[in-house]
Design a protein around this motif. Structure first.
Motif, PDB file in Angstrom:
ATOM      1  N   UNK A  97       1.158  -1.234  -0.281  1.00 59.15           N
ATOM      2  CA  UNK A  97      -0.034  -0.099   0.146  1.00 59.15           C
ATOM      3  C   UNK A  97       0.806   1.412   0.353  1.00 59.15           C
ATOM      4  N   UNK A  98       1.813   1.747   0.784  1.00 61.71           N
ATOM      5  CA  UNK A  98       2.691   2.215   0.989  1.00 61.71           C
ATOM      6  C   UNK A  98       3.088   3.012  -0.327  1.00 61.71           C
ATOM      7  N   UNK A  99       3.691   1.139  -1.081  1.00 62.88           N
ATOM      8  CA  UNK A  99       4.622   1.525  -2.368  1.00 62.88           C
ATOM      9  C   UNK A  99       3.386   2.289  -3.653  1.00 62.88           C
ATOM     10  N   UNK A 100       2.446   1.691  -3.214  1.00 64.52           N
ATOM     11  CA  UNK A 100       2.055   2.150  -4.276  1.00 64.52           C
ATOM     12  C   UNK A 100       1.447   3.780  -4.434  1.00 64.52           C
ATOM     13  N   UNK A 101       1.256   3.718  -2.903  1.00 66.80           N
ATOM     14  CA  UNK A 101       0.888   5.443  -2.663  1.00 66.80           C
ATOM     15  C   UNK A 101       1.932   6.066  -2.656  1.00 66.80           C
ATOM     16  N   UNK A 102       3.192   5.770  -3.055  1.00 64.01           N
ATOM     17  CA  UNK A 102       4.349   6.768  -3.591  1.00 64.01           C
ATOM     18  C   UNK A 102       4.648   6.900  -4.782  1.00 64.01           C
TER      19      UNK A 102
END
Length: 135
Positions: A97-102
Motif C-alpha cells: 500500500x505504501x509503495x503504491x501511494x508513493x
C-alpha cells in the motif's frame, strides 16, 4: 562411618606419634559439618522469606482488563507460527500500500535545465564513465 575410619586409619599410619593429623582431620570434619548446617539453614530462611513476601496489589480496573484479555485470548488462540505468518502478511500488505501511494504521488522536484543541455541526447552510465576517464 566407613570412609571416615579408613581415612583416619591412613592418617594414623602416615602421621607422627603425636596424633596431630587425626585431630586436624576431626577439626576439618567439624568445620565441614558446621558449614553444611549453616548452608541448610540459609536455604530454609530464603524459602521462608519468599513464601512470606506479599503479592503486589492489582487495581480493580487492571483485573477487569486482565480478565477481558484472557477471555479474548482463549477465544482467538492460534498457534505461534500462524500468528507470525499473519503478522508478516499484514506487514507485506502495508508495504505494498505504501509503495503504491508513493508511486501515485506526483513528484514535486522539477529541475531547471538549460535549453542546450535539454537538447543533448541522454548518455548511458558506460558513456558517462568513459567520458570521465578520457578527461
Amino acid at each position: 562411618g566407613g570412609v571416615r575410619s579408613s581415612v583416619i586409619r591412613r592418617l594414623d599410619e602416615s602421621s607422627q606419634d603425636d596424633g596431630t593429623s587425626a585431630s586436624s582431620f576431626d577439626a576439618f570434619l567439624q568445620r565441614q559439618s558446621d558449614f553444611m548446617r549453616k548452608q541448610d539453614m540459609n536455604v530454609q530462611l530464603q524459602l521462608a522469606d519468599q513464601a512470606a513476601q506479599p503479592k503486589p496489589a492489582i487495581s480493580a480496573n487492571s483485573e477487569r482488563i486482565l480478565r477481558r484479555k484472557e477471555r479474548e485470548d482463549a477465544s482467538t488462540a492460534r498457534p505461534f507460527l500462524e500468528r507470525v505468518e499473519q503478522t508478516l502478511e499484514a506487514k507485506e500488505h502495508n508495504m505494498q500500500e505504501l509503495s503504491q501511494r508513493v508511486l501515485q504521488e506526483e513528484c514535486s522536484f522539477k529541475p531547471k535545465i538549460n535549453k542546450s543541455s535539454a537538447a543533448r541526447s541522454a548518455r548511458s552510465w558506460k558513456e558517462l564513465s568513459e567520458g570521465d576517464v578520457k578527461r
